[in-house]
Design a protein around this motif. Structure first.
Motif, short mmCIF file in Angstrom:
data_model
loop_
_atom_site.label_atom_id
_atom_site.label_comp_id
_atom_site.label_asym_id
_atom_site.label_seq_id
_atom_site.Cartn_x
_atom_site.Cartn_y
_atom_site.Cartn_z
N LYS A 46 -30.66 -25.29 2.25
CA LYS A 46 -31.08 -25.71 3.58
C LYS A 46 -30.59 -24.68 4.59
O LYS A 46 -29.41 -24.63 4.92
CB LYS A 46 -30.53 -27.10 3.90
N ASN A 83 -34.50 -19.96 12.95
CA ASN A 83 -35.05 -20.57 11.73
C ASN A 83 -36.57 -20.59 11.86
O ASN A 83 -37.11 -21.25 12.75
CB ASN A 83 -34.52 -21.99 11.56
N GLN A 85 -38.80 -22.12 10.36
CA GLN A 85 -39.39 -23.45 10.23
C GLN A 85 -39.13 -24.33 11.45
O GLN A 85 -39.70 -25.41 11.56
CB GLN A 85 -38.85 -24.14 8.97
N LEU A 86 -38.25 -23.87 12.33
CA LEU A 86 -37.92 -24.65 13.54
C LEU A 86 -38.18 -23.77 14.75
O LEU A 86 -37.28 -23.48 15.54
CB LEU A 86 -36.46 -25.11 13.50
N SER A 87 -39.40 -23.36 14.90
CA SER A 87 -39.77 -22.45 15.97
C SER A 87 -39.51 -23.09 17.34
O SER A 87 -39.89 -24.23 17.59
CB SER A 87 -41.25 -22.08 15.84
#
Length: 349
Positions: A46, A83, A85-87
């Motif tokens: 993660k 990250n 995936q966490l724009s």
């Protein structure tokens, strides 16, 4: 290298690598959420966030070389974590530095020392001045005593002779008000702390049996110690008052009959002063417990009220029978006996 249950980990770790540029000029630092083997097998790694540094850009930067070579200062960088995936979300930041040395000079120049700073320690000082409107225990008076208990897992002052539970002396024969001028000291509270609570309890003091609980009050001190640790400035609370309530008894103590009215009953108040300071500042202004030396900042004087022999003997209810006319005769009899003893002593009898 994992750190548990924190969002502000401190690693203080140095990694050294031999690289060849420009082929190996990309440095990527990843921060992961630690999982055990089973969790990683099920969920995979993660990623919290990453940052990428162009080492070739650093190597050819005139400003960076000026810091490294001429000033001999390592430029510290505070880099944001990203990250994919966490724009658009804030994933935190990492404070770090990068040193690069030509391989010819590497054996002569050691890496800059990376050392964890010493832990910030806070000292709390509480001066209990007076108690007012204390509930009368036997209807006419109370032998007043206050205890202070610090609830803080990060407290390390016990080894210095400052226990978590510190009592005051006793004000004997109080008719509602009591004077103490008593200092409570809690040094070496290591920051950061998850909890810092002070419990003050009011008692009817007994010299033969156990003290009897009257009331209590709790104060959360965490925000004060955190503020001192952050700003490095002393906090002084000047002569504030707290109310004791009968329903705040601790475990194993009776704070009333359990009724809601008893829980809200005010059984007295305490006037106090309090100081919060860094341990380094406190070491320059040392103080003892109670009124012990060193007794400064401020100097505390033993009160005359409630400490005399009259107050001690006043706790014993002795009643003599009514002797009537004998009250007038007894002094004459005692005087006559004293004269006879003196005459016998000088040899006249």
């Amino acid at each position: 290298m994992a750190q548990y249950n924190t969002n502000v980990p401190s690693f203080y770790r140095v990694e050294e690598r031999d690289i060849v540029m420009p082929a190996e000029s990309r440095l990527q630092v990843d921060l992961f959420d630690f999982q055990d083997t089973l969790g990683e097998a099920i969920n995979g790694e993660k990623l919290i966030g990453s940052t990428v540094i162009d080492l070739e850009d650093r190597w050819h930067s005139a400003a960076w070389k000026d810091c490294m070579d001429r000033r001999q200062q390592v430029p510290t960088e505070n880099r944001g974590l990203i990250n994919p995936q966490l724009s658009g979300q804030n994933c935190g930041s990492i404070e770090m530095w990068v040193e690069m040395i030509d391989s010819v000079r590497a054996s002569d120049i050691k890496a800059s020392e990376l050392r964890k700073p010493p832990a910030m320690e806070i000292e709390i000082r509480l001066v209990i001045r007076t108690c007012k409107n204390v509930k009368l225990w036997d209807g006419s008076k109370t032998d007043v005593k206050v205890t202070v208990d610090l609830e803080c897992k990060e407290y390390e002052g016990v080894t210095m002779g400052f226990p978590k539970l510190q009592p005051t002396d006793v004000h004997l024969g109080s008719t509602g008000n009591a004077i103490f001028n008593w200092r409570i000291v809690y040094p070496r509270i290591v920051m950061p702390t998850k909890s810092c609570t002070m419990d003050l309890k009011l008692y009817q003091a007994n010299f033969v049996s156990a003290d009897e609980f009257i009331g209590a009050v709790s104060v959360d001190l965490r925000r004060y110690v955190e503020r001192v640790a952050r700003d490095m400035d002393m906090i002084y609370i000047e002569k504030a008052d707290l109310q004791f309530t009968a329903g705040a008894a601790g475990e194993g103590e009776e704070g009333g009959d359990g009724a809601d009215a008893a829980e809200e009953e005010t059984v007295g108040s305490v006037q106090f002063e309090m100081w919060f300071m860094t341990q380094s500042e406190a070491n320059q202004k040392r103080n003892g417990k109670g009124r012990e030396d060193p007794n400064d900042f401020p100097q505390l004087v033993t009160p005359a009220e409630g400490r005399g022999w009259g107050d001690v003997l006043g706790g014993f209810s002795l009643s003599l029978p009514d002797l009537g006319l004998m009250k007038k005769v007894i002094p004459l009899i005692l005087f006559t006996l004293l004269c006879l003893v003196l005459l016998r002593f000088v040899g006249l009898l």
